[in-house]
Design a protein around this motif. Structure first.
Motif, short mmCIF file in Angstrom:
data_model
loop_
_atom_site.label_atom_id
_atom_site.label_comp_id
_atom_site.label_asym_id
_atom_site.label_seq_id
_atom_site.Cartn_x
_atom_site.Cartn_y
_atom_site.Cartn_z
N GLN A 178 0.95 -1.18 0.06
CA GLN A 178 0.04 0.06 -0.09
C GLN A 178 0.79 1.29 -0.18
OE1 GLN A 178 -3.14 -0.35 -0.54
NE2 GLN A 178 -3.39 -2.48 -0.04
N GLU A 211 -0.83 6.84 3.50
CA GLU A 211 -2.51 7.14 2.76
C GLU A 211 -3.21 6.13 3.61
OE1 GLU A 211 -3.26 6.91 -1.30
OE2 GLU A 211 -1.51 8.10 -1.88
N SER A 212 -4.08 6.83 4.37
CA SER A 212 -5.04 6.14 5.31
C SER A 212 -5.94 5.23 4.69
CB SER A 212 -5.63 6.88 6.24
OG SER A 212 -6.52 7.69 5.38
N ASP A 213 -6.29 5.27 3.32
CA ASP A 213 -7.30 4.58 2.64
C ASP A 213 -6.60 3.58 1.81
OD1 ASP A 213 -9.32 5.72 3.82
OD2 ASP A 213 -9.88 6.98 2.12
N TRP A 214 -6.62 2.25 1.95
CA TRP A 214 -5.88 1.29 1.13
C TRP A 214 -6.80 1.22 -0.27
CZ3 TRP A 214 -5.08 -2.80 5.23
CH2 TRP A 214 -4.07 -2.26 6.29
N LYS A 215 -6.11 0.86 -1.29
CA LYS A 215 -6.62 0.82 -2.69
C LYS A 215 -7.03 -0.63 -2.84
CE LYS A 215 -4.38 4.98 -4.58
NZ LYS A 215 -4.45 5.52 -3.09
#
Length: 202
Positions: free
Chosen positions: A132, A136-140
């Motif tokens: 990841q 970045e807090s939001d994983w893709k």
């Protein structure tokens, strides 16, 4: 009805405090720093050029008990079996000089708990591995995620060794259960206390 409820909660809180093993949360050996935000806990450790974080949430971390009926020859009011919290946990390895974080999603297999006799077996397993973007807090969902079900054993063993070299081994996993169980119990008592105040307030 509310009075009786509040009285029940008062007794329950006293009972729970009596059996509370840890007044303060147990430490995890190996230089891990602990941060707790409500039901989520994060352990952080820095070693040469790397930062390792382990995150877990105690919600839904207590496996359902197999037998609700008292055993033969056991009085129903005898000591209940101890509840153990075995949360899934996520290990992130961040290297100082890369933009990627290696993320390993680990869990305790339900059938493994209590088989201490088998020396060889690991008490936790790696379920998924992915990269990841660091920070970045939001994983893709678009990042490739490797599911270990179909994984070559040699590669899996290397991943386990990779974790062990960074302090995430059976000892760590045991201590994490201890910490999680203490945290879960602490939050449960706090919940009962909040519920009592809520019920009492007219």
């Amino acid at each position: 009805g509310d009075k009786a409820f509040a009285q029940f909660l008062t007794d329950e809180i006293q009972e729970e405090k009596k059996i509370q093993k840890h007044k303060s949360l147990p430490k995890v050996s190996g230089g891990w720093e602990l941060e707790v935000h409500g039901t989520e806990a994060k352990l952080v450790r820095k070693i040469a050029g790397e930062k390792i974080t382990v995150t877990f949430n105690i919600n839904n971390s207590i496996p359902p008990s197999a037998e609700d009926d008292p055993q033969e020859g056991q009085k129903p009011d005898e000591q209940e079996p101890e509840l153990t919290s075995t949360p899934n946990f996520v290990v992130e390895v961040i290297k100082d000089d890369t933009k990627q974080t290696l993320v390993l999603d680990c869990h305790y297999p339900e059938d493994e708990i209590g088989h201490e006799g088998e020396e060889e077996s690991d008490i936790f397993t790696i379920r998924e591995v992915s990269f990841q973007p660091t920070g970045e807090s939001d994983w893709k969902d678009t990042n490739y995620t490797l599911n270990t079900d179909s994984l070559d054993w040699a590669l899996y063993d290397h991943l386990m060794d990779f974790l062990a070299d960074r302090g995430v081994d059976n000892t760590f996993a045991d201590e994490l259960i201890e910490l999680s169980t203490a945290l879960e119990h602490q939050e449960y008592i706090k919940f009962l206390e909040d519920l009592k105040s809520f019920v009492k307030c007219q």
